[in-house]
Design an enzyme around this catalytic site. Structure first.
Site, mmCIF file in Angstrom:
data_model
loop_
_atom_site.group_PDB
_atom_site.id
_atom_site.type_symbol
_atom_site.label_atom_id
_atom_site.label_comp_id
_atom_site.label_asym_id
_atom_site.label_seq_id
_atom_site.Cartn_x
_atom_site.Cartn_y
_atom_site.Cartn_z
ATOM 1 N N CYS A 7 0.811 -1.226 0.000
ATOM 2 C CA CYS A 7 0.000 0.000 0.000
ATOM 3 C C CYS A 7 0.844 1.277 0.000
ATOM 4 O O CYS A 7 0.312 2.374 -0.149
ATOM 5 C CB CYS A 7 -0.944 -0.002 1.191
ATOM 6 S SG CYS A 7 -1.938 -1.504 1.245
ATOM 7 N N HIS A 43 -3.500 6.870 2.036
ATOM 8 C CA HIS A 43 -3.891 5.557 1.538
ATOM 9 C C HIS A 43 -5.263 5.232 2.126
ATOM 10 O O HIS A 43 -5.498 5.384 3.323
ATOM 11 C CB HIS A 43 -2.842 4.532 1.956
ATOM 12 C CG HIS A 43 -3.322 3.125 1.842
ATOM 13 N ND1 HIS A 43 -3.880 2.634 0.681
ATOM 14 C CD2 HIS A 43 -3.344 2.104 2.738
ATOM 15 C CE1 HIS A 43 -4.216 1.369 0.877
ATOM 16 N NE2 HIS A 43 -3.907 1.026 2.113
ATOM 17 N N ASN A 61 -10.177 -0.711 0.118
ATOM 18 C CA ASN A 61 -8.724 -0.560 0.138
ATOM 19 C C ASN A 61 -8.148 -1.174 -1.148
ATOM 20 O O ASN A 61 -8.158 -2.390 -1.314
ATOM 21 C CB ASN A 61 -8.182 -1.280 1.380
ATOM 22 C CG ASN A 61 -6.669 -1.251 1.467
ATOM 23 O OD1 ASN A 61 -5.974 -0.976 0.496
ATOM 24 N ND2 ASN A 61 -6.156 -1.571 2.641
#
Ligand code: UT7
Length: 388
Positions: A169, A314, A344
């Site tokens: 990520c 993020h 996500n």
């Protein structure tokens, strides 16, 4: 006896007129290898005798184009409640996520990445043939050996060097900073940074602690060499702590074939485990470390949070985003979030949200954005960037 440098010099090998190879001037051995490849294969051959760009140092890097792409299939929280014991209420209250996109049918990550990159090139008004470098930030490549070259082929960026960056990520932030280093130190002009992931491939769809979180997507940014005073990367800070690996990973499965000492037993083909996550630990890590790294990047830029137009983290959990914003004293109206629609999406989440905010008119030319990635590794990092 000839010295090593003489042995590997292009002139001693009769290759002074061979095709383009990035870094050839600085590393003759690499130049030798690239040239040999070109001689032995039509694929990858180049007719240009010299590097196209002089190696200039000390340039700035402007962010001038963005794009994104998501798969067709949308999965709601209610859809997930059909397969695991959960509810729309639990997921939306604990995470802020309402739906996510998942690759299906013959869709590939390469397709998504190429679509996002094409939009970024269009916006930047840069031709595919003028791209020098493609950084494909992904932890879920279509090919174990890297997806960057396939994206290069799809886009027709024949002159571009292309390779993958694996940092989960945090991948996009690392890619963005890497792009600026290639521009500053390497004389590269146009660099495509792509964040693309398909974590749906590694989710255990019977684990309600993880399967509700992730989605697939791609986002891209065109970074272009500029004058020093137009530099769009104002400051950054990047960190890794391998001690935290146990909290979030998808690890290669150990080979179970036993060597008995007599005859060699060929190992079985490898595969990876599904995503294993200690959600509470990762949550604590994010809320503690992300504000720190943003403050370090702000300090590197000589700025404070009051100078920011936007905070773009993020997109992992709305509660993490809110906690970091509160810690940095950034009001909700200056926080970008599209988590509810996509979940996500790992390396794609930052460029996907940024692309939507730019195309939606929220982020304007000259706006200063603090962006931060965090996740498996553990890796985390922040970049203070100026759009346009
Ligand atoms: O991109 C990488 C970075 N990743 C992250 O940032 C993830 C960070 N962590 C998180 O976002 C949160 O920890 C989660 C959303 C994963 C979990 O939220 P939580 O508030 O930490 O929940 P929890 O794991 O402490 O679970 C609380 C309860 C448990 O039940 P008991 O033991 O209290 O009876 C869980 O079994 O909620 C239960 N639970 C669920 N219930 C309904 C866990 N997942 C679910 C679910 N639906 N999907």
């Amino acid at each position: 006896m000839a010295s090593a440098s003489h042995l590997f010099s292009p002139s001693s090998m009769g290759m002074s007129g061979s095709g383009r190879c990035w870094g050839r001037r600085r590393n003759r051995l690499i130049g030798l290898r690239c040239s040999m490849l070109e001689e032995h294969s039509a694929v990858g051959s180049s007719s240009s005798p010299k590097p196209r760009f002089p190696r200039v140092v000390g340039k700035g890097s402007k962010l001038i184009g963005c794009g994104s792409a998501v798969p067709k299939l949308s999965i709601s929280n209610d859809d997930l409640a059909e397969i695991v014991e959960t509810s729309d209420e639990w997921i939306s209250v604990r995470t802020g996520i309402r739906k996510r996109r998942i690759l299906s049918g013959d869709e590939t990550l390469t397709d998504l990445a190429a679509e996002a990159a094409r939009k970024a090139l269009d916006m930047a008004k840069v031709e595919a043939l003028d791209v020098d470098l493609i950084l494909m930030c992904t932890s879920t490549p279509d090919d174990l050996f890297g997806t960057g070259p396939q994206v290069q082929r799809e886009l027709g960026c024949k002159h571009a060097l292309a390779f993958d960056i694996t940092a989960a990520c945090s991948g996009f932030v690392l890619g963005l900073v890497t792009a600026t280093r290639y521009i500053k130190g390497g004389g590269f002009q146009n660099v495509l940074v792509i964040g693309a992931d398909a974590l749906s491939r590694y989710v255990d769809w019977s684990d309600r602690g993880t399967c509700i979180l992730f989605g697939d997507a791609a986002g891209a940014m065109l970074v272009q060499a500029s004058q020093e005073d137009e530099d769009g990367l104002l400051g950054f800070d990047l960190r890794t702590d391998g001690q935290g690996h146990r909290h979030l990973h998808a690890t290669v499965k150990a080979d179970s074939s036993k060597q008995n000492g007599a005859a060699f037993v060929p190992p079985k083909p490898s595969s990876y485990s599904c995503i294993q996550m200690n959600g509470k630990e990762v949550f604590r890590f994010a809320v503690r470390c992300v504000p720190e790294v943003i403050e370090a990047a702000l300090s590197d830029a000589g700025l404070s949070s009051a100078d920011l137009n936007w905070l773009l983290l993020h997109q992992a959990n709305q509660r993490i985003i809110d906690a970091v914003a509160t810690r940095l004293q950034i009001q909700t109206g200056r926080v970008l979030s599209n988590l509810s629609n996509y979940g996500n999406t790992s390396a794609a989440s930052i460029p996907l949200a940024l692309d939507e905010a730019i195309r939606g008119g929220q982020v304007q030319q000259g706006d200063v954005i603090a962006t931060a990635g965090f996740g498996a590794g553990l890796t985390w990092g922040a970049a203070i960037v100026k759009w346009g």
